[in-house]
Design a protein around this motif. Structure first.
Motif, short mmCIF file in Angstrom:
data_model
loop_
_atom_site.label_atom_id
_atom_site.label_comp_id
_atom_site.label_asym_id
_atom_site.label_seq_id
_atom_site.Cartn_x
_atom_site.Cartn_y
_atom_site.Cartn_z
N ASP A 225 0.86 -1.18 0.00
CA ASP A 225 0.00 0.00 0.00
C ASP A 225 0.91 1.24 0.00
OD1 ASP A 225 -2.82 1.09 0.51
OD2 ASP A 225 -1.67 2.07 2.10
N ALA A 226 0.35 2.36 -0.44
CA ALA A 226 1.14 3.60 -0.49
C ALA A 226 1.61 4.00 0.92
CB ALA A 226 0.31 4.71 -1.11
N GLU A 229 5.24 3.14 1.58
CA GLU A 229 6.20 4.07 0.95
C GLU A 229 6.23 5.40 1.71
OE1 GLU A 229 8.40 3.55 -1.16
OE2 GLU A 229 7.81 1.83 -2.38
N HIS A 261 3.29 -0.47 -5.09
CA HIS A 261 3.62 0.95 -5.17
C HIS A 261 5.10 1.23 -5.44
CE1 HIS A 261 -0.40 2.45 -4.30
NE2 HIS A 261 -0.50 1.29 -3.67
N ASP A 263 8.21 2.46 -7.37
CA ASP A 263 8.36 3.44 -8.45
C ASP A 263 9.48 2.98 -9.40
OD1 ASP A 263 10.80 4.06 -7.30
OD2 ASP A 263 10.11 5.94 -6.39
#
Ligand SMILES: [Zn+2]
Length: 467
Positions: A225-226, A229, A261, A263
């Motif tokens: 989940d974000a 991060e 999530h 990048d």
């Protein structure tokens, strides 16, 4: 003991797909021969596989057997608004309600459902904060009783305080020492760690040290989940994967779950690391956490269920169809390499087969069996016989189409793990499968009663800082 699977269509490899027609001879725990029948078959146990498809046993590369008794459990709190609330209000209450009896019943149910679906190995991530010590032995014992292969880990975390963090680490160490000393035929270990946002630097370092000392890797959730991060950036000034790399926990032995999530820079770190990432598409849909950036991640992506059963044919189908849908209208800005054959960004029909082959390869590493996941002479005999009279030609070139659009767990007839027939004619051979479900129901009822008295977990991201 010699067993022969007679006259099936045999998938000898998933990716690249290889299909032959012939017999499979099993001696002891491994495959002795694949091809034309040997001269004499006297003394062999024969399993007629004519009209059937024989495939390598499927691997579920990330799951939580402890959630097997969760279906239908009571829920009286306010509906969770995000993923962290799902953890605080659902899973971090269930895990604290587990005791030895319910761990055992969960393990039996999970193993039964896996085997009946043609899944012969579970890579499990276990949590039971009220019953940590010995919990991995309980899983190994119950899985082994039914004949299931497993790679086990205890979920080390700081969310329940330093005492629990130490106990989680100790459980991993104890189990890994036992595995090293006794080399059980069906179980291996990894070092389990929950996720960056519930791990202090000290605990993460200890997990990495233990993995190094025991010659294995971490099994850890990353960027599901974000919030994971956001926490890593706020508390450590790093992305989740950069933090893991700094701690020394990102290497070819690492098993990373989710990566939703990640990048671009983390994807590059991952691709360079040799680690395996486990994609759990149904779980990601269920938790509405987002869509993993498969286009960026390269080939080393396996498939897991994250506790939603262990039916890898179903996970294959849903994951592939969701991936195809995601590709609609996507910009082709990453070029051919990341979408090439075998890579997780590819929309090749062989996508599910490639994912499952990666999971099998990682399990093969854990068991020191390079040919694990293939039906070839010398490989461990983990096989599934599907009652699947193919209505269209079934060849190496068409297997992927059958996998996504034809096969299902309903077709699973016989299952063999390490040479032992553990499912025959759709029934477990070692135990009474009706009793497993019947015995689990009162255990589930007691588990749910305890769960109902446990409040929302108070832990929130940001509480574990650098210390
Ligand atoms: Zn998980």
């Amino acid at each position: 003991m010699t067993t022969m699977l007679l006259g099936g269509t045999v998938v000898t490899g998933l990716h690249p797909a290889e299909v032959v027609t012939g017999d499979v001879v099993i001696e002891g725990d491994r495959i002795a021969a694949v091809g034309p029948p040997p001269a004499g078959t006297s003394g062999m146990a024969l399993i007629d596989c004519r009209g059937c498809l024989v495939i390598p046993g499927n691997v579920c590369a990330h799951t939580h057997a402890y959630s097997a008794l969760a279906r239908g459990m009571p829920y009286r709190l306010a509906p969770p608004r995000d993923f962290v609330e799902v953890l605080r209000r659902v899973w971090w209450r269930l895990d604290r309600a587990l005791d030895e009896e319910s761990i055992r019943a969960s393990a039996r149910v999970a193993a039964m459902e896996a085997l009946l679906a043609g899944t012969t190995t579970l890579v499990d991530h276990h949590a039971s904060p009220g019953a940590i010590d010995g919990s991995l032995d309980i899983l190994a014992e119950e899985f082994g009783r039914l004949g299931l292969r497993s790679v086990l880990a205890y979920e080390t975390t700081d969310r329940d305080g330093p005492g629990h963090a130490r106990a989680g680490l100790d459980e991993n160490r104890r189990f890994l020492d036992r595995v090293a000393a006794t080399r059980p035929p069906l179980a291996r270990g990894l070092v389990g760690a929950h996720a960056s946002f519930t791990l202090s630097d000290t605990t993460l370092e200890r997990c990495v040290d233990l993995a190094r000392a025991s010659g294995t890797g971490l099994h850890v959730h990353v960027a599901e989940d974000a919030a994971d991060e956001r926490d890593a950036e706020a508390a450590h000034g790093l992305s989740v994967l950069a933090r893991l790399e700094r701690a020394g926990g990102l290497d070819p032995a690492s098993v990373l779950a989710h990566g939703v999530h990640l990048d671009r820079s983390e994807a590059a770190l991952f691709r360079a690391s040799g680690a395996t990432l486990v994609h759990n598409p149904r779980s990601n849909m269920n938790n509405a956490v987002g869509r993993a950036p498969l286009d960026l991640l390269g080939p080393r992506i396996a498939l897991g269920t994250d506790g939603i059963g262990a039916d890898m044919l179903e996970e294959s189908r849903v994951g592939y169809l969701r991936h195809l849908e995601d590709r609609h209208g996507a910009a082709a800005d990453e070029g051919e390499v990341l979408r090439g054959p075998g890579s997780a960004g590819s929309t090749d029909p062989a996508w599910p087969l490639a994912r499952l082959a990666i999971g099998a390869r990682r399990v093969g590493d854990a068991f020191d069996e390079p040919s694990f996941g293939r039906v070839v002479a010398g490989a461990p005999a983990d096989l599934v016989v599907l009652d699947y009279p193919a209505p269209t030609p079934l060849t190496a070139g068409t297997l992927a189409g059958h996998w996504t659009f034809g096969l299902s767990a309903r077709a699973v007839r016989d299952v063999i793990v390490a040479g032992r027939v553990v499912v025959r004619e759709r029934r477990l051979t070692a135990v009474d499968q009706d009793a497993i479900a019947a015995d689990a129901r009162p255990v589930a009822a007691r588990l749910w009663e305890r769960l109902d008295t446990i409040a929302e977990h108070s832990f929130a991201p940001g509480e574990v800082m650098v210390g």
